[in-house]
Design a protein around this motif. Sequence first.
Motif, short mmCIF file in Angstrom:
data_model
loop_
_atom_site.label_atom_id
_atom_site.label_comp_id
_atom_site.label_asym_id
_atom_site.label_seq_id
_atom_site.Cartn_x
_atom_site.Cartn_y
_atom_site.Cartn_z
N MET A 1 44.08 36.67 45.28
CA MET A 1 44.14 38.11 45.59
C MET A 1 44.72 38.86 44.39
O MET A 1 45.72 38.44 43.81
CB MET A 1 45.00 38.36 46.83
CG MET A 1 45.08 39.84 47.23
SD MET A 1 46.06 40.12 48.73
CE MET A 1 45.01 39.31 49.93
N THR A 2 44.06 39.95 44.02
CA THR A 2 44.51 40.72 42.87
C THR A 2 45.80 41.47 43.18
O THR A 2 45.94 42.06 44.25
CB THR A 2 43.41 41.73 42.46
OG1 THR A 2 42.21 41.02 42.17
CG2 THR A 2 43.83 42.51 41.23
N ASP A 3 46.72 41.44 42.25
CA ASP A 3 47.96 42.20 42.37
C ASP A 3 47.62 43.67 42.57
O ASP A 3 46.81 44.23 41.84
CB ASP A 3 48.75 41.99 41.07
CG ASP A 3 50.11 42.65 41.09
OD1 ASP A 3 50.22 43.79 41.56
OD2 ASP A 3 51.07 42.03 40.59
N PRO A 4 48.25 44.33 43.58
CA PRO A 4 47.95 45.76 43.81
C PRO A 4 48.17 46.63 42.58
O PRO A 4 47.42 47.58 42.35
CB PRO A 4 48.90 46.14 44.95
CG PRO A 4 49.17 44.86 45.66
CD PRO A 4 49.15 43.79 44.60
N LEU A 5 49.20 46.30 41.78
CA LEU A 5 49.43 47.07 40.56
C LEU A 5 48.24 46.92 39.62
O LEU A 5 47.77 47.90 39.04
CB LEU A 5 50.71 46.61 39.86
CG LEU A 5 50.94 47.20 38.47
CD1 LEU A 5 51.06 48.73 38.52
CD2 LEU A 5 52.18 46.58 37.82
N HIS A 6 47.74 45.70 39.47
CA HIS A 6 46.60 45.47 38.58
C HIS A 6 45.36 46.21 39.08
O HIS A 6 44.58 46.73 38.27
CB HIS A 6 46.33 43.98 38.46
CG HIS A 6 47.44 43.21 37.83
ND1 HIS A 6 47.46 41.82 37.75
CD2 HIS A 6 48.59 43.63 37.24
CE1 HIS A 6 48.56 41.44 37.14
NE2 HIS A 6 49.27 42.51 36.83
N SER A 7 45.18 46.25 40.40
CA SER A 7 44.06 47.01 40.96
C SER A 7 44.18 48.48 40.62
O SER A 7 43.19 49.14 40.28
CB SER A 7 43.99 46.82 42.48
OG SER A 7 43.74 45.48 42.82
N ASP A 8 45.39 49.02 40.70
CA ASP A 8 45.62 50.43 40.37
C ASP A 8 45.37 50.68 38.88
O ASP A 8 44.76 51.70 38.51
CB ASP A 8 47.04 50.84 40.73
CG ASP A 8 47.27 50.89 42.24
OD1 ASP A 8 46.28 50.89 43.00
OD2 ASP A 8 48.44 50.93 42.66
N LEU A 9 45.84 49.77 38.04
CA LEU A 9 45.63 49.93 36.61
C LEU A 9 44.14 49.86 36.27
O LEU A 9 43.66 50.62 35.42
CB LEU A 9 46.40 48.85 35.85
CG LEU A 9 47.93 48.86 36.00
CD1 LEU A 9 48.54 47.67 35.25
CD2 LEU A 9 48.53 50.17 35.51
N LEU A 10 43.42 48.95 36.91
CA LEU A 10 41.98 48.84 36.67
C LEU A 10 41.27 50.13 37.06
O LEU A 10 40.43 50.64 36.30
CB LEU A 10 41.41 47.66 37.46
CG LEU A 10 39.88 47.52 37.41
CD1 LEU A 10 39.40 47.25 35.99
CD2 LEU A 10 39.41 46.43 38.36
N VAL A 116 46.65 42.52 31.16
CA VAL A 116 46.29 42.19 32.54
C VAL A 116 45.02 42.90 33.00
O VAL A 116 44.41 42.50 34.00
CB VAL A 116 47.45 42.52 33.51
CG1 VAL A 116 48.65 41.62 33.21
CG2 VAL A 116 47.86 43.99 33.44
N VAL A 117 44.62 43.95 32.29
CA VAL A 117 43.41 44.71 32.64
C VAL A 117 42.70 45.10 31.36
O VAL A 117 43.34 45.49 30.38
CB VAL A 117 43.77 45.99 33.45
CG1 VAL A 117 42.59 46.95 33.51
CG2 VAL A 117 44.22 45.62 34.86
N TYR A 129 32.09 47.03 31.22
CA TYR A 129 32.61 45.67 31.42
C TYR A 129 34.08 45.79 31.82
O TYR A 129 34.79 46.63 31.31
CB TYR A 129 32.50 44.86 30.13
CG TYR A 129 31.20 45.05 29.39
CD1 TYR A 129 30.13 44.20 29.59
CD2 TYR A 129 31.05 46.11 28.49
CE1 TYR A 129 28.92 44.39 28.92
CE2 TYR A 129 29.85 46.31 27.81
CZ TYR A 129 28.80 45.44 28.02
OH TYR A 129 27.62 45.64 27.35
N HIS A 130 34.53 44.90 32.71
CA HIS A 130 35.94 44.95 33.07
C HIS A 130 36.43 43.58 33.49
O HIS A 130 35.65 42.71 33.90
CB HIS A 130 36.22 45.98 34.18
CG HIS A 130 35.68 45.59 35.53
ND1 HIS A 130 34.44 45.97 35.97
CD2 HIS A 130 36.24 44.86 36.52
CE1 HIS A 130 34.24 45.50 37.19
NE2 HIS A 130 35.31 44.82 37.55
N ALA A 131 37.74 43.39 33.36
CA ALA A 131 38.38 42.15 33.77
C ALA A 131 39.80 42.44 34.19
O ALA A 131 40.46 43.34 33.65
CB ALA A 131 38.37 41.12 32.64
N VAL A 132 40.26 41.66 35.17
CA VAL A 132 41.67 41.61 35.56
C VAL A 132 42.11 40.16 35.37
O VAL A 132 41.37 39.23 35.72
CB VAL A 132 41.86 42.05 37.02
CG1 VAL A 132 43.31 41.85 37.46
CG2 VAL A 132 41.45 43.51 37.20
#
Length: 271
Positions: A1-10, A116-117, A129-132
Amino acid sequence: MTDPLHSDLLALAQEAALRAGILLRDGRPADLAVAATKSSPIDVVTEMDLAAEKLITTLITERRPDDGLLGEEGASTEGTSGVRWVVDPLDGTVNYLYGLPTWSVSIAAEQDGETVVGVVTAPMRGETYHAVLGSGAWATGAWDGERRLTCRPSPPLEQALVSTGFNYVTEVRTHQAEVAQRLIPLLRDIRRGGSAAIDLCDVAAGRLDGYYERGLHPWDLAAGDLIAREAGARTGGRPGERPGHALTIAATPGVFEPLQQHLETLGAWHD
């Protein structure tokens, strides 16, 4: 599961890259001119580099005022949150100046010094293109929905298609040309696209077997390096080192070491 902070940063990186890409694509003036030079008279900054960086940094600062920033065109803020944004508002400026399509917007977010992003958008390709970290690399474009990126199966080095780039300082680019001249008989061929971020994403997408370049800065490689690694590529610099200003390499796992060894022997790096 992706860290919520990382999802927000993405999400923020994607929004900023999209808006900057639209500005650059649709706002390019017919009489686009050079605003300044960087390392040499042929390493240019246009008015649009500056406008795109302002758009990106303003948006990030409004949403996350405690974060740090490092931008190619001068943005630099320490921040207190542990998050730092590394921004190249227009990677491939000379291509953009001449109306060539290979240019991109690159935005990475670091947390406590680790990327991280990463988001790279190539507006003239219609691709982003994107990555977490730990969640794979993905792209949107002409295909339906998101496509998961996977680097190519590794060929023998003599069948590898490898991209590179050249510095704008005459002495450095002369040395780079000498290295390329000696390397090309060992490969299928060499390409020179003009955007490090896109080259790294092309390794991730299976369009290249490898990429190397001397003289990159953090904003050139931060997002693309993460995207390449999350697609299964190996990245690094000189043996035992991380990618950086001395040398950056990204390649499929079987191509990476022989390519790195040849580059080391040829002195493709610099202190």
